[in-house]
Design a protein around this motif. Structure first.
Motif, PDB file in Angstrom:
ATOM      1  N   PHE A  57      -7.357 -10.364  -1.105  1.00  0.00           N
ATOM      2  CA  PHE A  57      -6.957  -9.388  -0.082  1.00  0.00           C
ATOM      3  C   PHE A  57      -7.694  -8.068  -0.295  1.00  0.00           C
ATOM      4  CE2 PHE A  57      -4.031  -6.320   1.943  1.00  0.00           C
ATOM      5  CZ  PHE A  57      -4.006  -6.867   3.210  1.00  0.00           C
TER       6      PHE A  57
ATOM      7  N   ASP B  29      -5.071  -6.053 -17.498  1.00  0.00           N
ATOM      8  CA  ASP B  29      -6.089  -5.385 -16.695  1.00  0.00           C
ATOM      9  C   ASP B  29      -6.819  -6.456 -15.880  1.00  0.00           C
ATOM     10  OD1 ASP B  29      -8.323  -4.156 -15.682  1.00  0.00           O
ATOM     11  OD2 ASP B  29      -8.927  -3.210 -17.565  1.00  0.00           O
TER      12      ASP B  29
ATOM     13  N   GLY C 240      -8.972 -12.286   2.628  1.00  0.00           N
ATOM     14  CA  GLY C 240      -7.723 -11.884   3.285  1.00  0.00           C
ATOM     15  C   GLY C 240      -7.971 -11.233   4.621  1.00  0.00           C
TER      16      GLY C 240
ATOM     17  N   THR D 136      -9.437  -6.359 -14.323  1.00  0.00           N
ATOM     18  CA  THR D 136     -10.899  -6.338 -14.421  1.00  0.00           C
ATOM     19  C   THR D 136     -11.394  -6.908 -15.760  1.00  0.00           C
ATOM     20  OG1 THR D 136     -10.975  -4.091 -15.334  1.00  0.00           O
ATOM     21  CG2 THR D 136     -11.012  -4.280 -12.938  1.00  0.00           C
TER      22      THR D 136
ATOM     23  N   VAL E 220      -5.442  -5.733  -5.910  1.00  0.00           N
ATOM     24  CA  VAL E 220      -5.857  -4.588  -6.714  1.00  0.00           C
ATOM     25  C   VAL E 220      -6.855  -3.774  -5.883  1.00  0.00           C
ATOM     26  CG1 VAL E 220      -7.102  -4.009  -8.824  1.00  0.00           C
ATOM     27  CG2 VAL E 220      -5.432  -5.852  -8.840  1.00  0.00           C
TER      28      VAL E 220
ATOM     29  N   ALA F 123     -12.133  -4.362  -2.286  1.00  0.00           N
ATOM     30  CA  ALA F 123     -13.127  -4.105  -3.323  1.00  0.00           C
ATOM     31  C   ALA F 123     -13.723  -5.414  -3.838  1.00  0.00           C
ATOM     32  CB  ALA F 123     -12.476  -3.316  -4.468  1.00  0.00           C
TER      33      ALA F 123
ATOM     34  N   ASP G   7      -0.128  -1.025   7.214  1.00  0.00           N
ATOM     35  CA  ASP G   7      -1.527  -1.021   6.746  1.00  0.00           C
ATOM     36  C   ASP G   7      -1.866  -2.320   6.019  1.00  0.00           C
ATOM     37  OD1 ASP G   7      -4.115  -0.089   6.009  1.00  0.00           O
ATOM     38  OD2 ASP G   7      -3.327   0.505   4.060  1.00  0.00           O
ATOM     39  N   VAL G   8      -0.904  -2.861   5.301  1.00  0.00           N
ATOM     40  CA  VAL G   8      -1.187  -4.038   4.468  1.00  0.00           C
ATOM     41  C   VAL G   8      -0.429  -5.276   4.956  1.00  0.00           C
ATOM     42  CG1 VAL G   8      -1.765  -2.679   2.415  1.00  0.00           C
ATOM     43  CG2 VAL G   8       0.604  -3.320   2.808  1.00  0.00           C
TER      44      VAL G   8
ATOM     45  N   ALA H  21      -6.671   1.845   0.609  1.00  0.00           N
ATOM     46  CA  ALA H  21      -6.525   2.218  -0.802  1.00  0.00           C
ATOM     47  C   ALA H  21      -7.866   2.211  -1.540  1.00  0.00           C
ATOM     48  CB  ALA H  21      -5.537   1.269  -1.485  1.00  0.00           C
TER      49      ALA H  21
ATOM     50  N   GLY I 146       0.685  -5.783  -2.877  1.00  0.00           N
ATOM     51  CA  GLY I 146       1.146  -6.637  -3.967  1.00  0.00           C
ATOM     52  C   GLY I 146       2.647  -6.890  -3.908  1.00  0.00           C
TER      53      GLY I 146
ATOM     54  N   ALA J   9       2.577  -4.150  -8.258  1.00  0.00           N
ATOM     55  CA  ALA J   9       3.468  -3.013  -7.988  1.00  0.00           C
ATOM     56  C   ALA J   9       2.944  -2.146  -6.853  1.00  0.00           C
ATOM     57  CB  ALA J   9       3.644  -2.160  -9.247  1.00  0.00           C
TER      58      ALA J   9
ATOM     59  N   ARG K 174       0.796   8.478 -10.396  1.00  0.00           N
ATOM     60  CA  ARG K 174       0.940   7.040 -10.579  1.00  0.00           C
ATOM     61  C   ARG K 174       0.245   6.533 -11.837  1.00  0.00           C
ATOM     62  NH1 ARG K 174      -0.896   5.428  -4.800  1.00  0.00           N
ATOM     63  NH2 ARG K 174       0.537   6.667  -3.651  1.00  0.00           N
TER      64      ARG K 174
ATOM     65  N   GLU L  40       4.433   0.368 -14.510  1.00  0.00           N
ATOM     66  CA  GLU L  40       4.550  -0.429 -13.283  1.00  0.00           C
ATOM     67  C   GLU L  40       5.461  -1.629 -13.513  1.00  0.00           C
ATOM     68  OE1 GLU L  40       0.823   0.209 -10.425  1.00  0.00           O
ATOM     69  OE2 GLU L  40       0.403  -1.130 -12.082  1.00  0.00           O
TER      70      GLU L  40
ATOM     71  N   GLY M 211      -1.981  -6.672  -9.148  1.00  0.00           N
ATOM     72  CA  GLY M 211      -1.716  -5.399  -8.453  1.00  0.00           C
ATOM     73  C   GLY M 211      -0.344  -5.459  -7.808  1.00  0.00           C
TER      74      GLY M 211
HETATM   75  P1  NAP Z   1      -2.191  -0.012  -3.756  1.00  0.00           P
HETATM   76  O1  NAP Z   1      -0.849   0.175  -3.139  1.00  0.00           O
HETATM   77  O2  NAP Z   1      -2.907   1.191  -4.279  1.00  0.00           O
HETATM   78  O3  NAP Z   1      -2.057  -1.093  -4.925  1.00  0.00           O
HETATM   79  C1  NAP Z   1      -3.115  -1.437  -5.786  1.00  0.00           C
HETATM   80  C2  NAP Z   1      -2.511  -1.786  -7.129  1.00  0.00           C
HETATM   81  O4  NAP Z   1      -3.511  -2.274  -8.006  1.00  0.00           O
HETATM   82  C3  NAP Z   1      -1.878  -0.559  -7.794  1.00  0.00           C
HETATM   83  O5  NAP Z   1      -0.599  -0.909  -8.264  1.00  0.00           O
HETATM   84  C4  NAP Z   1      -2.855  -0.276  -8.938  1.00  0.00           C
HETATM   85  O6  NAP Z   1      -2.250   0.331 -10.048  1.00  0.00           O
HETATM   86  C5  NAP Z   1      -3.277  -1.672  -9.281  1.00  0.00           C
HETATM   87  N1  NAP Z   1      -4.469  -1.680 -10.112  1.00  0.00           N
HETATM   88  C6  NAP Z   1      -5.531  -0.845 -10.091  1.00  0.00           C
HETATM   89  N2  NAP Z   1      -6.425  -1.184 -11.025  1.00  0.00           N
HETATM   90  C7  NAP Z   1      -5.924  -2.274 -11.678  1.00  0.00           C
HETATM   91  C8  NAP Z   1      -6.390  -3.091 -12.737  1.00  0.00           C
HETATM   92  N3  NAP Z   1      -7.588  -2.860 -13.331  1.00  0.00           N
HETATM   93  N4  NAP Z   1      -5.612  -4.116 -13.148  1.00  0.00           N
HETATM   94  C9  NAP Z   1      -4.418  -4.369 -12.575  1.00  0.00           C
HETATM   95  N5  NAP Z   1      -3.924  -3.632 -11.548  1.00  0.00           N
HETATM   96  C10 NAP Z   1      -4.671  -2.590 -11.111  1.00  0.00           C
HETATM   97  O7  NAP Z   1      -3.191  -0.719  -2.757  1.00  0.00           O
HETATM   98  P2  NAP Z   1      -2.882  -1.537  -1.399  1.00  0.00           P
HETATM   99  O8  NAP Z   1      -2.726  -0.579  -0.269  1.00  0.00           O
HETATM  100  O9  NAP Z   1      -1.869  -2.564  -1.650  1.00  0.00           O
HETATM  101  O10 NAP Z   1      -4.295  -2.216  -1.206  1.00  0.00           O
HETATM  102  C11 NAP Z   1      -4.764  -3.185  -2.131  1.00  0.00           C
HETATM  103  C12 NAP Z   1      -6.112  -3.696  -1.716  1.00  0.00           C
HETATM  104  O11 NAP Z   1      -5.999  -4.323  -0.422  1.00  0.00           O
HETATM  105  C13 NAP Z   1      -7.135  -2.578  -1.560  1.00  0.00           C
HETATM  106  O12 NAP Z   1      -8.382  -3.034  -2.048  1.00  0.00           O
HETATM  107  C14 NAP Z   1      -7.198  -2.392  -0.066  1.00  0.00           C
HETATM  108  O13 NAP Z   1      -8.452  -1.905   0.284  1.00  0.00           O
HETATM  109  C15 NAP Z   1      -6.989  -3.804   0.429  1.00  0.00           C
HETATM  110  N6  NAP Z   1      -6.581  -3.937   1.839  1.00  0.00           N
HETATM  111  C16 NAP Z   1      -7.019  -5.046   2.484  1.00  0.00           C
HETATM  112  C17 NAP Z   1      -6.698  -5.251   3.819  1.00  0.00           C
HETATM  113  C18 NAP Z   1      -7.173  -6.502   4.504  1.00  0.00           C
HETATM  114  O14 NAP Z   1      -7.081  -6.576   5.689  1.00  0.00           O
HETATM  115  N7  NAP Z   1      -7.668  -7.460   3.764  1.00  0.00           N
HETATM  116  C19 NAP Z   1      -5.900  -4.331   4.494  1.00  0.00           C
HETATM  117  C20 NAP Z   1      -5.431  -3.203   3.803  1.00  0.00           C
HETATM  118  C21 NAP Z   1      -5.777  -3.018   2.453  1.00  0.00           C
HETATM  119  P3  NAP Z   1      -2.276   1.944 -10.143  1.00  0.00           P
HETATM  120  O15 NAP Z   1      -1.452   2.469  -9.009  1.00  0.00           O
HETATM  121  O16 NAP Z   1      -1.671   2.167 -11.493  1.00  0.00           O
HETATM  122  O17 NAP Z   1      -3.707   2.371 -10.051  1.00  0.00           O
END
Ligand code: NAP
Length: 352
Positions: free
Chosen positions: A291, A242, A316, A244, A269, A294, A169-170, A48, A201, A197, A352, A225, A195
């Protein structure tokens, strides 16, 4: 047939001595060593954080995003985003299995790789012609290589493939959250998921509940969300903030948790800049699980020091034993989760 290194170092082109994850370039030659497996790929799931970075960098121009993904894979022999440092994973069909492969896979099985694309030798042969560059999931033809020390899961028959791919993936997130919450010394553990939703998350909410957290707080960015989560039973409380904005986030979390920080804060997030808010939103002696790919290590480490925050901070690790089965089990036992994932993978990003 040659003998490979179980960690794949024989596939590293440069720099010499690096392991595949740290390598600049891998050799995706389709000929396998005797402990490797070749997968005929069908779909990539871009991480993501990586997809968001690519989409933002190209102003939402799908053709430019596709061209850059092709360029990265061509140059690096793997899908390793040089800006975010993250990859994703893929699904495909087992195409060839070396006689000494310890993975137990058979030719013809449909599998998801559970190791990152940042270390998986990959060649794309269709120019990503079937992808519009507008979603994380990328239909693709070509092949990928698994080493002796890799992990893959046979895809469940009862979930649509795009949903299974998104869950797997997650899948490291819920397994880690369950472990962290379960080992807390007292029963009244509060968990805040940032994050909430999103994919990792929502799975983390379910895992916190499963591990008997006393209060599970979902933190989301928008009312929209919040509405998606309301009535799902995944969270006890929902707050909009937010992640951030450090002061705003900490205020929202403490207000939602009756004046205390969270015992466990999980950062799911996909944008940078959430370290300080997550630390401030966590109670003394609590744990922050980062996790998100970023996450910045200096921002987290120096931020916690600068705030004199006595919190444990965990990176994570995407691997926890049993993580894939656990995530699939959660989706199976919470219809609301399956629905959230189905909506998410079926929607173009702009919606979204
Ligand atoms: P996702 O489904 O896109 O979920 C991210 C969530 O964060 C979305 O609901 C998004 O809202 C929200 N968000 C974005 N900006 C925000 C803010 N400023 N304040 C509050 N919420 C905010 O992502 P995911 O696939 O779950 O992945 C999440 C993170 O985990 C990513 O950084 C990904 O790279 C990482 N990851 C880590 C591993 C690991 O092994 N550690 C593996 C896979 C993924 P919107 O949809 O409205 O933008």
């Amino acid at each position: 047939m040659s003998t490979g290194s179980p960690v794949g170092s024989h596939r590293v082109v440069n720099p010499a001595g690096a392991l595949p994850q740290a390598a600049e370039r891998l050799d995706p030659d389709p000929e396998i060593a005797d402990d490797e497996v070749r997968i005929a790929i069908e779909r990539l799931n871009l991480d993501a954080a990586s997809f968001r970075q690519l989409r933002t960098a190209h102003g939402g121009d799908g053709a430019a995003v596709r061209a850059e993904v092709l360029d990265i894979v061509q140059r690096r022999g793997k899908m390793h985003n040089p800006v975010t440092g993250s990859g994703g994973m893929l699904i495909g069909t087992v195409d060839a299995v070396g006689p000494r492969s310890p993975l137990g896979l058979k030719v013809g099985q449909k599998v998801a790789t559970l190791v990152s694309l940042t270390l998986t030798p990959l060649r794309i042969t269709d120019g990503l012609a079937a992808w519009d560059g507008a979603s994380e999931q990328v239909p693709a033809e070509g092949h990928a290589i698994l080493f002796g020390r890799s992990i893959a899961a046979v895809l469940p028959a009862d979930l649509p493939e795009p949903v299974a791919l998104a869950v797997l993936d997650v899948c490291g997130a819920p397994a880690l959250v369950r472990r962290v919450v379960a080992r807390r010394p007292h029963a009244a553990t509060t968990v805040a998921v940032l994050g909430a939703a999103g994919k990792s998350g929502s799975l983390s909410l379910a895992a916190a509940r499963d591990a008997h957290a006393a209060t599970v707080l979902a933190v989301v960015r928008t009312e929209d969300e919040a509405a998606r989560l309301r009535g799902t039973g995944l969270a006890d409380r929902i707050t909009v903030a937010d992640a951030t904005d450090p002061l705003g986030l900490a205020e929202a979390v403490t207000a939602a948790l009756d004046g205390r920080g969270a015992d466990v804060t999980v950062v799911c997030v996909d944008v940078p800049g959430c370290e300080h808010g997550a630390i401030l939103a966590t109670a003394t002696g609590g744990t922050v699980v980062f996790f998100s790919m970023a996450t910045s290590f200096p921002a987290a480490a120096l931020g916690a020091e600068g705030l004199a925050a006595d919190v444990e901070m965990l990176i994570g690790n995407g691997y926890v034993p049993g993580h894939a089965d656990y995530a699939l089990h959660l989706v199976d036992s919470h219809p609301a989760l399956a629905e959230l994932f189905t909506t998410r993978v079926g929607e173009p990003e702009e919606a979204r």
